[in-house]
Design a protein around this motif. Structure first.
Motif, PDB file in Angstrom:
ATOM      1  N   LEU A 285      -4.617  -5.270  -9.938  1.00 17.72           N
ATOM      2  CA  LEU A 285      -5.157  -5.594 -11.204  1.00 17.72           C
ATOM      3  C   LEU A 285      -6.786  -6.388 -10.780  1.00 17.72           C
ATOM      4  CD1 LEU A 285      -4.234  -5.598 -15.319  1.00 17.72           C
ATOM      5  CD2 LEU A 285      -4.719  -3.756 -14.011  1.00 17.72           C
TER       6      LEU A 285
ATOM      7  N   GLY B  17     -10.343  -5.289  -8.830  1.00 18.86           N
ATOM      8  CA  GLY B  17     -11.530  -5.269  -9.363  1.00 18.86           C
ATOM      9  C   GLY B  17     -12.158  -5.670  -8.294  1.00 18.86           C
TER      10      GLY B  17
ATOM     11  N   VAL C 157     -12.868  -0.364 -17.949  1.00 21.38           N
ATOM     12  CA  VAL C 157     -12.424  -0.310 -16.466  1.00 21.38           C
ATOM     13  C   VAL C 157     -11.291  -0.185 -16.118  1.00 21.38           C
ATOM     14  CG1 VAL C 157     -12.482  -1.680 -14.042  1.00 21.38           C
ATOM     15  CG2 VAL C 157     -14.628  -2.815 -15.765  1.00 21.38           C
ATOM     16  N   LEU C 158      -9.929  -0.315 -16.612  1.00 19.90           N
ATOM     17  CA  LEU C 158      -8.641   0.390 -15.945  1.00 19.90           C
ATOM     18  C   LEU C 158      -7.941   1.922 -16.808  1.00 19.90           C
ATOM     19  CD1 LEU C 158      -6.520  -2.636 -18.685  1.00 19.90           C
ATOM     20  CD2 LEU C 158      -6.476  -2.610 -16.486  1.00 19.90           C
TER      21      LEU C 158
ATOM     22  N   ALA D 218     -11.740  -6.019 -13.620  1.00 21.13           N
ATOM     23  CA  ALA D 218     -10.801  -5.096 -14.269  1.00 21.13           C
ATOM     24  C   ALA D 218     -10.643  -6.571 -14.668  1.00 21.13           C
ATOM     25  CB  ALA D 218      -9.702  -4.550 -13.511  1.00 21.13           C
TER      26      ALA D 218
END
Length: 455
Positions: free
Chosen positions: A143, A147, A52-53, A154
């Motif tokens: 972060l 998400g 996801v990052l 994330a």
């Protein structure tokens, strides 16, 4: 005219390199420390999803995160333990250096010599820890927000525990890099922190070459463009090497002194003034100020409607302040020129230099000591700073323009990256030559049997 040291260094033979045991140990230690740095850039923060990052970073390309990611060797893209790199320490050192030139108490510490320097270094480390804590908290919060807004998780388990763990991990990673840099400086070769930054930039070179080759294979880039790119890189490196070693040497005359034979002899020396006194600070400051609004709008634009006034403002900022845009080029060049003069005025004090010359009995021929000397030094420094500002503007703006016109990926070949890599490389090679020169002198002394016998 080359100096005597340059003439001696030019006669050095690399055949003595195999005999310089201490130098080889220092080089191997430096290589090992840089390998540890590269390994750490692949260790992710606890509690994050690397896949996801990757998508997060792809959506925020072109902002200030690109520059920080290059300096950390890709650690920010992978959100590793050293994602912040040594940039908090660099920022804290710049702030302390500026404060030491403006605040009376810190200015007094600066004049205390070695004890004052250690105290300022301690303040710099405290500032680096504080900046790491602030940046680490916002990174963890960002972060979690990413998400929540995109539907992608994330962070595996968001919450206060994740934020505390992320802040502690990022602070520990940056402090470990600072310790590693100090070990390189004392037990290795070159400046440790500078070598870590250079290693992070050079680590992005394979990615840059791979992206260029992919565009060439897809037909998006022609062979002529690649040839021009190679010629431009080589020309820029040669130009940077020439300008970074260029200096204006002012003749300093000292009063005549009696020698052992009763003769009067006047001592002479030179005061070297570098053409680029400000170093790489102006491009870093200028690019940070320009890319910061772009980064903020990229994050904020996800929650804004494109039809609203704020949404239209975000779109306009992203359009006019992007890499290669005319407004970005003009503001970037103006920022570099401004920070060249500003930072040069901070790091070099003509009044202090003239006072030191006066205390030691030195003077510039034709210029009276004291205030007239300070005025003359300011006059000379202002004019060579004009040349230095033009040089930095060309080095930083020309690659941006070329890459924007050709559509090549702007990753490794930025002007700031080239400046850092060339400067650190030249400084490291100079230190290696100094070690070889000392070893060569030791061999000459042994051959001449000038060393005293052990009793």
């Amino acid at each position: 005219m080359a100096s005597r040291a340059d003439n001696i260094a030019s006669t050095l033979s690399l055949a003595n390199f195999s005999k310089a045991t201490e130098l080889k140990k220092r080089i191997w230690f430096t290589v090992g420390a840089l390998i540890v740095f590269r390994f750490l850039s692949f260790v992710p923060l606890p509690g994050v999803n690397p896949l996801v990052l990757q998508s997060l970073y792809e959506q925020t390309r072109g902002g200030i995160l690109d520059m920080f990611n290059a300096f950390s060797g890709g650690g920010l893209e992978r959100m590793s333990l050293i994602a912040l790199g040594v940039m908090p320490y660099i920022t804290a050192s710049i702030v302390v250096q500026l404060a030491a030139s403006l605040h009376p108490a810190l200015m007094a510490l600066k004049k205390e010599g070695e004890a004052g320097r250690k105290k300022l270094n301690q303040y710099t480390r405290y500032g680096a820890v504080l900046l790491c804590g602030i940046q680490g908290y916002f990174v963890a919060q960002g972060l979690e927000a990413y998400g929540a807004s995109s539907g992608l998780q994330a962070v595996v388990d968001p919450g206060i525990m994740f934020r505390m763990g992320a802040v502690i991990s990022l602070i520990g990673g940056t402090m470990f890099l600072l310790w590693l840099g100090e070990q390189i400086t004392s037990r290795g070769i070159g400046n440790g922190v500078s070598l870590i930054i250079m290693a992070g930039i050079v680590a992005q070179m394979p990615t840059f070459v791979s992206n260029v080759m992919n565009q060439y294979s897809a037909g998006d880039t022609g062979s002529i463009t690649i040839v021009l790119l190679v010629v431009l890189i080589v020309a820029m490196i040669l130009f940077i090497c020439f300008m970074e070693r260029a200096q204006r040497r002012l003749l300093i005359q000292y009063p005549k002194r009696a020698t052992q034979r009763g003769m009067m002899q006047a001592d002479r020396s030179h005061l070297p003034l570098k053409i680029n006194t400000a170093g790489v600070i102006p491009p870093i400051f200028a690019s940070s100020l320009l890319l910061l609004p772009l980064t903020i709008t990229q994050f904020a634009g996800k929650s804004l409607a494109p039809e609203s006034k704020m949404g239209q403002l975000v779109v306009s900022l992203n359009q006019y302040l992007g890499h290669g845009k005319p407004l970005y080029m003009v503001l970037y060049a103006a920022g570099i020129i401004f920070f060249c003069f500003f930072y040069t005025a901070v790091v070099f004090n003509p009044e202090e230099t003239s006072e030191n010359l006066k205390k030691n009995g030195g003077f510039i021929p034709g210029i009276r000591p004291g205030k007239n000397t300070a005025t003359y030094l300011d006059y000379v420094l202002t004019r060579i700073t004009v040349i230095g500002a033009i040089y930095l503007t060309i080095v930083c703006v020309l690659p941006e323009y070329f890459l924007s016109q050709t559509g090549l990926p702007l990753l490794f070949m930025g002007g700031t990256s080239l400046l850092i890599v060339v400067n650190v490389t030249v400084d490291t090679i100079t230190q290696i030559q100094s070690h070889l020169l000392a070893h060569q002198y030791g061999d000459l002394i042994k051959k001449a049997k000038l060393k005293g016998r052990l009793r």
